[in-house]
Enzyme design. Structure first.
Site, PDB file in Angstrom:
ATOM      1  N   ARG A 128       0.819  -1.223   0.000  1.00 34.81           N
ATOM      2  CA  ARG A 128       0.000   0.000   0.000  1.00 34.81           C
ATOM      3  C   ARG A 128       0.847   1.266   0.000  1.00 34.81           C
ATOM      4  O   ARG A 128       0.371   2.326  -0.414  1.00 34.81           O
ATOM      5  CB  ARG A 128      -0.993  -0.026   1.180  1.00 34.81           C
ATOM      6  CG  ARG A 128      -2.162  -0.972   0.952  1.00 34.81           C
ATOM      7  CD  ARG A 128      -3.162  -0.909   2.083  1.00 34.81           C
ATOM      8  NE  ARG A 128      -2.610  -1.386   3.334  1.00 34.81           N
ATOM      9  CZ  ARG A 128      -2.528  -2.666   3.713  1.00 34.81           C
ATOM     10  NH1 ARG A 128      -3.009  -3.604   2.920  1.00 34.81           N
ATOM     11  NH2 ARG A 128      -1.999  -3.004   4.854  1.00 34.81           N
ATOM     12  N   GLU A 144       2.224  -6.092  13.229  1.00 36.58           N
ATOM     13  CA  GLU A 144       1.078  -6.176  14.139  1.00 36.58           C
ATOM     14  C   GLU A 144       0.413  -7.548  14.011  1.00 36.58           C
ATOM     15  O   GLU A 144      -0.054  -8.118  14.971  1.00 36.58           O
ATOM     16  CB  GLU A 144       0.086  -5.045  13.829  1.00 36.58           C
ATOM     17  CG  GLU A 144      -0.924  -4.795  14.922  1.00 36.58           C
ATOM     18  CD  GLU A 144      -1.945  -3.737  14.536  1.00 36.58           C
ATOM     19  OE1 GLU A 144      -1.895  -3.211  13.407  1.00 36.58           O
ATOM     20  OE2 GLU A 144      -2.801  -3.443  15.385  1.00 36.58           O
TER      21      GLU A 144
HETATM   22  P1  AMP Z   1       3.981  -2.285  11.526  1.00 36.85           P
HETATM   23  O1  AMP Z   1       5.212  -2.957  10.996  1.00 36.85           O
HETATM   24  O2  AMP Z   1       3.377  -2.980  12.681  1.00 36.85           O
HETATM   25  O3  AMP Z   1       4.215  -0.810  11.800  1.00 36.85           O
HETATM   26  O4  AMP Z   1       2.880  -2.385  10.393  1.00 36.85           O
HETATM   27  C1  AMP Z   1       2.881  -1.515   9.333  1.00 36.85           C
HETATM   28  C2  AMP Z   1       2.484  -2.186   8.053  1.00 36.85           C
HETATM   29  O5  AMP Z   1       1.426  -3.107   8.221  1.00 36.85           O
HETATM   30  C3  AMP Z   1       2.016  -1.136   7.093  1.00 36.85           C
HETATM   31  O6  AMP Z   1       2.721  -1.349   5.867  1.00 36.85           O
HETATM   32  C4  AMP Z   1       0.534  -1.344   6.964  1.00 36.85           C
HETATM   33  O7  AMP Z   1       0.190  -1.455   5.612  1.00 36.85           O
HETATM   34  C5  AMP Z   1       0.212  -2.625   7.690  1.00 36.85           C
HETATM   35  N1  AMP Z   1      -0.700  -2.453   8.835  1.00 36.85           N
HETATM   36  C6  AMP Z   1      -0.410  -2.737  10.138  1.00 36.85           C
HETATM   37  N2  AMP Z   1      -1.442  -2.536  10.932  1.00 36.85           N
HETATM   38  C7  AMP Z   1      -2.441  -2.094  10.135  1.00 36.85           C
HETATM   39  C8  AMP Z   1      -3.792  -1.685  10.391  1.00 36.85           C
HETATM   40  N3  AMP Z   1      -4.322  -1.708  11.633  1.00 36.85           N
HETATM   41  N4  AMP Z   1      -4.526  -1.277   9.330  1.00 36.85           N
HETATM   42  C9  AMP Z   1      -4.004  -1.254   8.089  1.00 36.85           C
HETATM   43  N5  AMP Z   1      -2.736  -1.614   7.798  1.00 36.85           N
HETATM   44  C10 AMP Z   1      -1.962  -2.042   8.801  1.00 36.85           C
END
Ligand code: AMP
Length: 177
Positions: free
Chosen positions: A65, A102
């Site tokens: 995205r 996450e």
């Molecule tokens: P993180 O590594 O945990 O910061 O996750 C970030 C990546 O996971 C981003 O590239 C987002 O596209 C996706 N992502 C994580 N959590 C969400 C969420 N609650 N909603 C949408 N995309 C998420």
């Protein structure tokens, strides 16, 4: 010319989808924002921020995205685009970094010649959640000798404190939850 949009307008166009892709995750769906010409334009403009045209050599966008925003930001800033992709997608020689997010585990890769030492890099992604994805990408940028100017997100899930995983980085987000 880019539209002026407020954080409230962006927030109103981000749809919360509970329990996607798994129970407990509040998924931030940006597709309603992408579909509104004014909001998309304003969002790109705000991600580019106050960086002068020509002051950024490359915009790094994160699979998948992040690509929806990073290419347009690169064009606005007169910069090149570097795709940071999930493992196995890039055809040439790569560097890799693994991390947890996450939901689940991932490995990101970058072409070994994507960034030259000393190039100024703006990193763009859709969501800052736990910060693992951005931290891994920053590690790749630094391994190639890139200078990280800023990390810009459309959305920050502040309660997950992802910023703590990005020490020393200038972090900016358009909408904070
Ligand atoms: P993180 O590594 O945990 O910061 O996750 C970030 C990546 O996971 C981003 O590239 C987002 O596209 C996706 N992502 C994580 N959590 C969400 C969420 N609650 N909603 C949408 N995309 C998420």
């Amino acid at each position: 010319m880019h539209a002026v949009v407020t954080p409230e307008e962006l927030r109103a166009a981000i749809r919360n989808v509970p329990d996607f892709p798994q129970p407990g995750i509040q998924f931030k769906d940006i597709t309603p924002l992408l579909a509104e010409a004014r909001l998309l334009s304003g969002c790109i403009s705000q991600l580019a921020g106050t960086h002068e045209r020509g002051s950024i050599d490359v915009v790094a966008g994160i699979d998948a995205r992040g690509f929806l925003f990073s290419s347009a930001v690169a064009v606005q800033l007169g910069a090149g685009l570097v795709p940071v992709r999930k493992k196995g997608k890039l055809p040439y020689r790569t560097l890799e970094e693994s991390y947890s997010l996450e939901y689940g585990q991932n490995t990101l890769s970058i072409h070994v010649d994507a960034i030259r030492p000393g190039q100024r890099v703006l990193l763009v992604d859709d969501v800052l959640a736990t910060g693992g994805t951005a931290a891994a990408t920053i590690a790749l940028i630094k391994r190639l000798g890139g200078i990280l100017v800023e990390v810009a997100f459309v959305i920050e899930l502040g309660f997950l404190n992802g910023r703590s995983r990005l020490p020393g980085a200038a972090v900016r987000s358009l909408v904070v939850y």
